[in-house]
Motif scaffolding. Structure first.
Motif, mmCIF file in Angstrom:
data_model
loop_
_atom_site.group_PDB
_atom_site.id
_atom_site.type_symbol
_atom_site.label_atom_id
_atom_site.label_comp_id
_atom_site.label_asym_id
_atom_site.label_seq_id
_atom_site.Cartn_x
_atom_site.Cartn_y
_atom_site.Cartn_z
ATOM 1 N N GLN A 73 -9.902 -2.130 -0.650
ATOM 2 C CA GLN A 73 -10.399 -2.719 -1.888
ATOM 3 C C GLN A 73 -11.842 -2.300 -2.169
ATOM 4 N N GLN A 74 -12.655 -2.219 -1.141
ATOM 5 C CA GLN A 74 -14.041 -1.787 -1.332
ATOM 6 C C GLN A 74 -14.103 -0.365 -1.880
ATOM 7 N N VAL A 75 -13.243 0.500 -1.380
ATOM 8 C CA VAL A 75 -13.195 1.878 -1.876
ATOM 9 C C VAL A 75 -12.738 1.893 -3.333
ATOM 10 N N ALA A 76 -11.713 1.142 -3.647
ATOM 11 C CA ALA A 76 -11.233 1.084 -5.035
ATOM 12 C C ALA A 76 -12.312 0.559 -5.967
ATOM 13 N N ASP A 77 -13.028 -0.461 -5.537
ATOM 14 C CA ASP A 77 -14.099 -1.028 -6.363
ATOM 15 C C ASP A 77 -15.199 -0.001 -6.615
ATOM 16 N N GLU A 78 -15.532 0.775 -5.592
ATOM 17 C CA GLU A 78 -16.591 1.777 -5.758
ATOM 18 C C GLU A 78 -16.134 2.908 -6.682
ATOM 19 N N GLY A 101 0.951 1.753 -4.084
ATOM 20 C CA GLY A 101 0.399 0.592 -3.394
ATOM 21 C C GLY A 101 -0.897 0.103 -4.020
ATOM 22 N N GLU A 102 -1.091 -1.190 -3.992
ATOM 23 C CA GLU A 102 -2.318 -1.787 -4.512
ATOM 24 C C GLU A 102 -3.329 -1.950 -3.386
ATOM 25 N N PRO A 103 -4.613 -1.765 -3.688
ATOM 26 C CA PRO A 103 -5.630 -1.953 -2.643
ATOM 27 C C PRO A 103 -5.700 -3.397 -2.178
ATOM 28 N N THR A 104 -5.946 -3.583 -0.890
ATOM 29 C CA THR A 104 -6.052 -4.912 -0.298
ATOM 30 C C THR A 104 -7.293 -4.946 0.601
ATOM 31 N N ASP A 105 -7.434 -6.015 1.355
ATOM 32 C CA ASP A 105 -8.539 -6.127 2.302
ATOM 33 C C ASP A 105 -8.211 -5.490 3.649
ATOM 34 N N LYS A 106 -7.181 -4.651 3.672
ATOM 35 C CA LYS A 106 -6.852 -3.912 4.886
ATOM 36 C C LYS A 106 -8.033 -3.022 5.281
ATOM 37 N N VAL A 107 -8.416 -3.054 6.539
ATOM 38 C CA VAL A 107 -9.577 -2.312 7.018
ATOM 39 C C VAL A 107 -9.195 -0.870 7.342
ATOM 40 N N ILE A 108 -9.994 0.066 6.873
ATOM 41 C CA ILE A 108 -9.779 1.492 7.127
ATOM 42 C C ILE A 108 -10.237 1.826 8.545
ATOM 43 N N GLN A 109 -9.364 2.509 9.289
ATOM 44 C CA GLN A 109 -9.657 2.800 10.693
ATOM 45 C C GLN A 109 -9.525 4.291 10.982
ATOM 46 N N SER A 168 -5.881 2.695 -3.749
ATOM 47 C CA SER A 168 -6.613 3.033 -2.527
ATOM 48 C C SER A 168 -5.854 2.376 -1.387
ATOM 49 N N VAL A 169 -5.147 3.198 -0.607
ATOM 50 C CA VAL A 169 -4.273 2.665 0.445
ATOM 51 C C VAL A 169 -4.440 3.501 1.702
ATOM 52 N N SER A 170 -4.621 2.833 2.828
ATOM 53 C CA SER A 170 -4.856 3.538 4.088
ATOM 54 C C SER A 170 -3.831 3.139 5.143
#
Length: 236
Positions: free
Chosen positions: A44-49, A79-87, A68-70
């Motif tokens: 979500q942070q990436v999508a917002d930026e 897919g919709e962006p979520t608060d999933k953390v990018i690793q 933005s999906v990882s």
């Protein structure tokens, strides 16, 4: 096809200029976002930026909700962006577009975080090969299903056919999805000055997905690709 319908599909020089501006802003956004992404951020942070940059760059709107999906979520084509953390060790797929003068941009890039496995590299290279082959094949007079087949055959021959669920692309204009439709069933014929996406993908459930998408102008001699961002595998 009536003349009225054709005028909606074949774009004027002014329309192509506006779409080109939207595509150029997308390229600038991608360059920016490569320096923004870090492990530990959320999708979500990436999508917002992405949205912030596009608006700051002059977009009057977003062509569609930014994707933005990882990780495993990258296997979701829409897919919709979520608060999933990018690793590290994951793919991150970003699909986005700006609206300029009422016309849409549309591009997708998949990047890797930290490192890739052999399987991830193989899938990425297969999608890239399929996309480049379609780009080389497409020109005015080509049937949409034949363009789709060029990319689909490469993906199928590599053993990933069942993981390519959508068509090769679609028209873009004031709407991000317009005619023509490039898929296995489309009998439409590509014409000069149509604006289309070229976006094969592979999506392996519970693992990862890869999509590479450019926005292109159809010409008598081939295409003019309006997306200039690097397509070779980027590992951040």
């Amino acid at each position: 096809m009536t003349d009225k319908q054709k005028s909606n599909i074949v774009k004027s020089a002014r329309e192509i200029e506006s779409i080109s501006k939207a595509a150029a802003l997308g390229d600038r956004c991608f360059s920016h976002i490569l320096g923004f992404i870090e492990p530990g951020m959320t999708d979500q942070q990436v999508a917002d930026e992405i949205g912030r940059f596009l608006y700051a760059g002059g977009a009057e709107g977003l062509a569609f909700d930014t994707i933005s999906v990882s990780g495993e979520r990258s296997c979701l084509p829409h897919g919709e962006p979520t608060d999933k953390v990018i690793q590290k060790g994951e793919f991150l797929t970003m699909d986005f577009g700006a609206v300029i003068d009422g016309y849409c941009g549309d591009m997708t890039r998949t990047v890797a975080i930290g490192f890739v496995t052999d399987e991830m590299k193989r899938v990425y290279e297969t999608v890239l090969e399929a996309q480049l082959a379609a780009i080389e094949f497409i020109k005015a007079g080509v049937a949409c299903f034949d363009a789709d087949k060029v990319a689909r055959d490469i993906i199928s021959n590599a053993g990933y056919g069942e993981y390519y669920p959508h068509g090769l692309g679609h028209g873009v204009g004031t709407l991000v999805h317009e005619a023509p439709t490039l898929n296995a069933k489309s009998i439409e014929i590509l014409e000069k000055d149509m604006v289309i996406t070229i976006e094969p993908g592979i999506y392996i459930p519970n693992k990862f997905g890869v999509r590479i998408e450019d926005l292109a102008i159809v010409t008598d001699f081939g295409i003019i690709n309006k997306v200039e961002s690097k397509k070779e595998l980027i590992i951040l």
